[in-house]
Design a protein around this motif. Structure first.
Motif: not given
Length: 256
Positions: A113-114, A144-148, A150-152
């Motif tokens: 996912e990352a 951006e949505s995926k980064g959020t 993934l708790r980036i």
């Protein structure tokens, strides 16, 4: 040119398998830094890298970043690299689903996912530097949505344990800056003004920080240059620890 010739003549024929991609990347980087402008040779080297069966997400990200940094390289070459990225992600998802025990499976899925998050961001930036801001927006928004997810970013939690909105850490700065730039270029100034203040700047290059400053001025966004945080003074709790020789040390021994 000498460095490229050295790699071609001595290193490339029989590189160790673990170093093969690096051996190919080095002459490509050297050519881009030179005045030769031999983009065809560069793209041949990059294509050889991303077609390698031992390709990793890290190597693929480097290749896509090269296409972002050098818009003079062909979009067709970048699209081939993106197609290879899609195939690699499909393979990695299947492999992660087969991983055992469950803890390894979760870690493998998170890594995939990352990787996908970074590929989405690079896809968006690739289109942005080639003046396709409208095409870049969906990829950047998904990144951006995926980064959020993934708790980036961090999530704020109040004293009752209720989760609030994401708290920027700076690690999504490049995505949010690209989003603001793409929104501004498509005429969506409201979205650009919403995204830009969330860019902290700590993870940006000097060139990107200059872009952010220029866009702030263009959008009329004032930047807070100094923030003062106030809280009641509290004394640290008393504690003691032993050093390597077993002698106890108390926090109060070091007061002042």
């Amino acid at each position: 040119a000498a460095r490229v010739d050295f790699h071609e003549k001595y290193l490339r024929p029989n590189p160790p398998s673990t170093q093969r991609l690096g051996v190919l990347q080095a002459p490509a980087t050297s050519l881009l830094a030179s005045d030769s402008h031999d983009s065809g040779r560069v793209e041949g080297l990059l294509k050889e890298i991303f077609e390698s069966p031992s390709l990793s997400c890290y190597s693929l990200r480097q290749i896509l970043q090269t296409y972002v940094d050098h818009p003079e390289l062909s979009l067709a070459g970048a699209q081939l690299a993106l197609k290879r990225a899609d195939a690699m992600l499909v393979r990695d998802r299947k492999e992660s689903e087969r991983s055992t025990p469950p803890s390894d499976r979760l870690e493998a899925m998170r890594f995939t996912e990352a990787c996908e998050q970074s590929i989405l961001a690079l896809h968006g930036k690739l289109l942005l530097v080639r003046d396709d801001a409208a095409g870049a927006l969906p990829f950047l928004r998904e990144a951006e949505s995926k980064g959020t997810r993934l708790r980036i970013d961090l999530l704020s939690v109040d004293e009752r344990g209720r989760v609030g909105g994401p708290f920027p850490t700076g690690r999504l700065d490049d995505v949010r800056l690209s989003l603001a730039l793409a929104s501004e270029r498509t005429g969506d100034l409201e979205s650009a003004r919403r995204e830009l203040p969330r860019v902290l700047g700590s993870e940006l290059s000097e060139a990107q920080r200059e872009q952010a400053w220029a866009l702030r001025a263009k959008l009329g966004i004032e930047l807070t240059r100094k923030v003062e945080v106030r809280a009641p003074l509290t004394r640290a709790p008393e504690m003691s620890l032993a050093d390597l020789s077993g002698r106890k040390h108390s926090l109060r021994d070091y007061r002042g």
